[in-house]
Write a protein that holds these residues in place. Structure first.
Motif, PDB file in Angstrom:
ATOM      1  N   THR A   1      30.484  50.639  18.926  1.00 54.69           N
ATOM      2  CA  THR A   1      30.945  49.707  17.895  1.00 54.69           C
ATOM      3  C   THR A   1      32.063  48.780  18.388  1.00 54.69           C
ATOM      4  O   THR A   1      32.256  47.698  17.832  1.00 54.69           O
ATOM      5  N   SER A   2      32.815  49.208  19.388  1.00 52.70           N
ATOM      6  CA  SER A   2      33.809  48.333  20.005  1.00 52.70           C
ATOM      7  C   SER A   2      34.175  48.893  21.373  1.00 52.70           C
ATOM      8  O   SER A   2      33.871  50.048  21.680  1.00 52.70           O
ATOM      9  N   ALA A   3      34.817  48.076  22.173  1.00 50.23           N
ATOM     10  CA  ALA A   3      35.222  48.498  23.513  1.00 50.23           C
ATOM     11  C   ALA A   3      36.584  47.913  23.834  1.00 50.23           C
ATOM     12  O   ALA A   3      36.939  46.818  23.377  1.00 50.23           O
ATOM     13  N   THR A   4      37.348  48.651  24.613  1.00 45.18           N
ATOM     14  CA  THR A   4      38.642  48.177  25.103  1.00 45.18           C
ATOM     15  C   THR A   4      38.611  48.173  26.618  1.00 45.18           C
ATOM     16  O   THR A   4      38.310  49.199  27.250  1.00 45.18           O
ATOM     17  N   PHE A   5      38.936  47.028  27.198  1.00 41.44           N
ATOM     18  CA  PHE A   5      38.906  46.865  28.647  1.00 41.44           C
ATOM     19  C   PHE A   5      40.325  46.722  29.184  1.00 41.44           C
ATOM     20  O   PHE A   5      41.210  46.187  28.504  1.00 41.44           O
ATOM     21  N   ALA A   6      40.537  47.203  30.402  1.00 40.37           N
ATOM     22  CA  ALA A   6      41.829  47.080  31.080  1.00 40.37           C
ATOM     23  C   ALA A   6      41.678  46.048  32.197  1.00 40.37           C
ATOM     24  O   ALA A   6      40.901  46.250  33.134  1.00 40.37           O
ATOM     25  N   LEU A   7      42.427  44.952  32.085  1.00 36.49           N
ATOM     26  CA  LEU A   7      42.290  43.824  32.999  1.00 36.49           C
ATOM     27  C   LEU A   7      43.593  43.547  33.745  1.00 36.49           C
ATOM     28  O   LEU A   7      44.675  43.905  33.262  1.00 36.49           O
ATOM     29  N   THR A   8      43.467  42.890  34.873  1.00 36.73           N
ATOM     30  CA  THR A   8      44.634  42.552  35.683  1.00 36.73           C
ATOM     31  C   THR A   8      45.026  41.092  35.469  1.00 36.73           C
ATOM     32  O   THR A   8      44.167  40.221  35.303  1.00 36.73           O
ATOM     33  N   ARG A   9      46.324  40.846  35.471  1.00 43.52           N
ATOM     34  CA  ARG A   9      46.796  39.473  35.336  1.00 43.52           C
ATOM     35  C   ARG A   9      46.530  38.698  36.621  1.00 43.52           C
ATOM     36  O   ARG A   9      46.643  39.219  37.723  1.00 43.52           O
ATOM     37  N   GLY A  10      46.151  37.431  36.444  1.00 39.18           N
ATOM     38  CA  GLY A  10      45.886  36.592  37.603  1.00 39.18           C
ATOM     39  C   GLY A  10      45.974  35.130  37.221  1.00 39.18           C
ATOM     40  O   GLY A  10      46.426  34.776  36.127  1.00 39.18           O
ATOM     41  N   ASP A  11      45.546  34.280  38.126  1.00 36.69           N
ATOM     42  CA  ASP A  11      45.553  32.841  37.885  1.00 36.69           C
ATOM     43  C   ASP A  11      44.306  32.452  37.099  1.00 36.69           C
ATOM     44  O   ASP A  11      43.184  32.682  37.549  1.00 36.69           O
ATOM     45  N   GLY A  12      44.516  31.876  35.916  1.00 35.98           N
ATOM     46  CA  GLY A  12      43.401  31.546  35.043  1.00 35.98           C
ATOM     47  C   GLY A  12      42.397  30.603  35.693  1.00 35.98           C
ATOM     48  O   GLY A  12      41.184  30.772  35.536  1.00 35.98           O
ATOM     49  N   ALA A  13      42.890  29.596  36.423  1.00 40.61           N
ATOM     50  CA  ALA A  13      41.990  28.633  37.062  1.00 40.61           C
ATOM     51  C   ALA A  13      41.132  29.320  38.124  1.00 40.61           C
ATOM     52  O   ALA A  13      39.928  29.038  38.250  1.00 40.61           O
ATOM     53  N   ALA A  14      41.735  30.231  38.875  1.00 39.35           N
ATOM     54  CA  ALA A  14      40.986  30.938  39.914  1.00 39.35           C
ATOM     55  C   ALA A  14      39.949  31.873  39.299  1.00 39.35           C
ATOM     56  O   ALA A  14      38.826  32.006  39.803  1.00 39.35           O
ATOM     57  N   ILE A  15      40.319  32.527  38.204  1.00 39.75           N
ATOM     58  CA  ILE A  15      39.380  33.433  37.524  1.00 39.75           C
ATOM     59  C   ILE A  15      38.211  32.631  36.953  1.00 39.75           C
ATOM     60  O   ILE A  15      37.046  33.018  37.089  1.00 39.75           O
ATOM     61  N   HIS A  16      38.532  31.496  36.327  1.00 38.26           N
ATOM     62  CA  HIS A  16      37.474  30.638  35.778  1.00 38.26           C
ATOM     63  C   HIS A  16      36.566  30.136  36.900  1.00 38.26           C
ATOM     64  O   HIS A  16      35.325  30.101  36.742  1.00 38.26           O
ATOM     65  N   ALA A  17      37.150  29.759  38.039  1.00 38.65           N
ATOM     66  CA  ALA A  17      36.355  29.261  39.162  1.00 38.65           C
ATOM     67  C   ALA A  17      35.432  30.351  39.704  1.00 38.65           C
ATOM     68  O   ALA A  17      34.276  30.086  40.061  1.00 38.65           O
ATOM     69  N   ALA A  18      35.938  31.584  39.764  1.00 35.30           N
ATOM     70  CA  ALA A  18      35.104  32.691  40.244  1.00 35.30           C
ATOM     71  C   ALA A  18      33.940  32.943  39.288  1.00 35.30           C
ATOM     72  O   ALA A  18      32.801  33.160  39.719  1.00 35.30           O
ATOM     73  N   MET A  19      34.226  32.912  37.978  1.00 37.51           N
ATOM     74  CA  MET A  19      33.156  33.103  36.995  1.00 37.51           C
ATOM     75  C   MET A  19      32.121  31.989  37.106  1.00 37.51           C
ATOM     76  O   MET A  19      30.908  32.242  37.083  1.00 37.51           O
ATOM     77  N   ARG A  20      32.591  30.771  37.222  1.00 36.88           N
ATOM     78  CA  ARG A  20      31.665  29.637  37.321  1.00 36.88           C
ATOM     79  C   ARG A  20      30.837  29.736  38.593  1.00 36.88           C
ATOM     80  O   ARG A  20      29.631  29.479  38.592  1.00 36.88           O
ATOM     81  N   GLY A  21      31.472  30.140  39.673  1.00 38.50           N
ATOM     82  CA  GLY A  21      30.746  30.296  40.933  1.00 38.50           C
ATOM     83  C   GLY A  21      29.656  31.351  40.822  1.00 38.50           C
ATOM     84  O   GLY A  21      28.540  31.160  41.318  1.00 38.50           O
ATOM     85  N   ASN A  22      29.970  32.465  40.174  1.00 38.49           N
ATOM     86  CA  ASN A  22      28.974  33.518  39.994  1.00 38.49           C
ATOM     87  C   ASN A  22      27.816  33.052  39.115  1.00 38.49           C
ATOM     88  O   ASN A  22      26.653  33.352  39.390  1.00 38.49           O
TER      89      ASN A  22
END
Length: 306
Positions: A190-211
């Motif tokens: 019914t729901s999930a909680t994820f544990a994430l690491t802080r990073g550079d938003g632009a780099a994370i977005h670029a990695a997602m877009r690349g994938n």
């Protein structure tokens, strides 16, 4: 209150666009509705099947002895991602409803500069389904970021479980009972909680877009498919490579075919039936077994009366 609806035609509710009619659909608007779910399912008969976005399901033709359980996306189950705290090692906790779309969650994480799930970019479907099958791609899997999961089951009722109460593996997720044994019977995320690491938003977005762009260039992401249909026997022997080498890329039976882009994607070319799909999968299994001596196991979930 639970809504009991006429049985859905699964060809209208699965990304493969295959499947006959289920016995009924039971839709829950909020957690309180689920208390009456076991009794409702017992009254309706048939096997309960949890349906999200239908992106990993091969449903048979004809009248199916299943009752589909769905969660409304416009209420608590579709709750937007929310930061709820931090772990002792500084990771940020984000809770999200199971009916929320996985791509929407990933977009929000990128906007917040939270990393750890970039490899899942381009995977369709909902959060609940991604948890329940431990969706993964490019060395990233859902379970590795999962901090807690809230489930409902006849045995547990409503329960929020930490890592000591669930197990995950390659395209596998299971809930444990109080003794540490696998839970007997069905459960619903019914729901999930994820544990994430802080990073550079632009780099994370670029990695997602690349994938995503890599998937788009190598996989039929816009076709009617259920994603990869076979599990990889090993990292050294991915199913797509085995199928390709066996000459099955582009091979078709009726209206179903293995994609010319990626042999482990079975696509509905518009006129396919589940009978075509099962025939194609069996043909592929025999071909790979005879060529390599390996048995391919299905990754897609089969709903069938056979």
């Amino acid at each position: 209150m639970l809504k009991v609806l006429d049985g859905p035609v699964l060809a209208h509710r699965t990304t493969l666009r295959l499947g006959g009619r289920a016995l009924a659909e039971v839709r829950a608007a909020g957690p309180e509705d689920l208390d009456g779910l076991p009794e409702t399912l017992a009254r309706l008969g048939g096997e309960p099947r949890m349906l999200g976005c239908g992106s990993n399901i091969l449903a048979d033709d004809g009248e199916l002895p299943v009752v589909v359980v769905t969660l409304a996306g416009d209420g608590p189950f579709g709750a937007e991602p929310q930061i709820t705290g931090e772990t002792e090692d500084g990771r940020v906790l984000v809770r999200v409803g199971a009916a929320q779309r996985l791509p929407r969650l990933l977009a929000r994480l990128a906007s917040w500069g939270l990393g750890g799930m970039e490899g899942l970019a381009g995977i369709p479907g909902g959060v609940g389904g991604a948890v329940a099958m431990n969706a993964g791609s490019y060395g990233c899997e859902c379970g590795s970021a999962l901090h807690a999961v809230t489930v409902f089951s006849p045995a547990l009722g409503h329960a929020t479980l930490g890592p000591e109460r669930f197990r995950y593996g390659y395209r596998h997720f299971s809930v444990l009972d109080a003794t540490g044994a696998p839970l007997d019977g069905w459960f619903l995320v019914t729901s999930a909680t994820f544990a994430l690491t802080r990073g550079d938003g632009a780099a994370i977005h670029a990695a997602m877009r690349g994938n995503y762009l890599k998937k788009k260039a190598t996989q039929p992401v816009l076709a009617h498919s259920a994603g990869c249909v076979f599990r990889n026997p090993s990292p050294q022997n991915p199913a797509g490579k085995l199928l390709d080498t066996a000459g099955l890329k582009g091979y078709r039976i009726g209206g179903m075919a293995f994609s010319k882009m990626h042999a482990n994607f079975m696509i509905n070319e518009g006129t396919g039936t589940a009978k075509d799909a099962f025939s194609l999968l069996q043909f592929a299994r025999v071909a790979v077994s005879e060529r390599f001596g390996m048995n391919l196991e299905l990754e897609v979930k089969v709903w069938s009366w056979r």
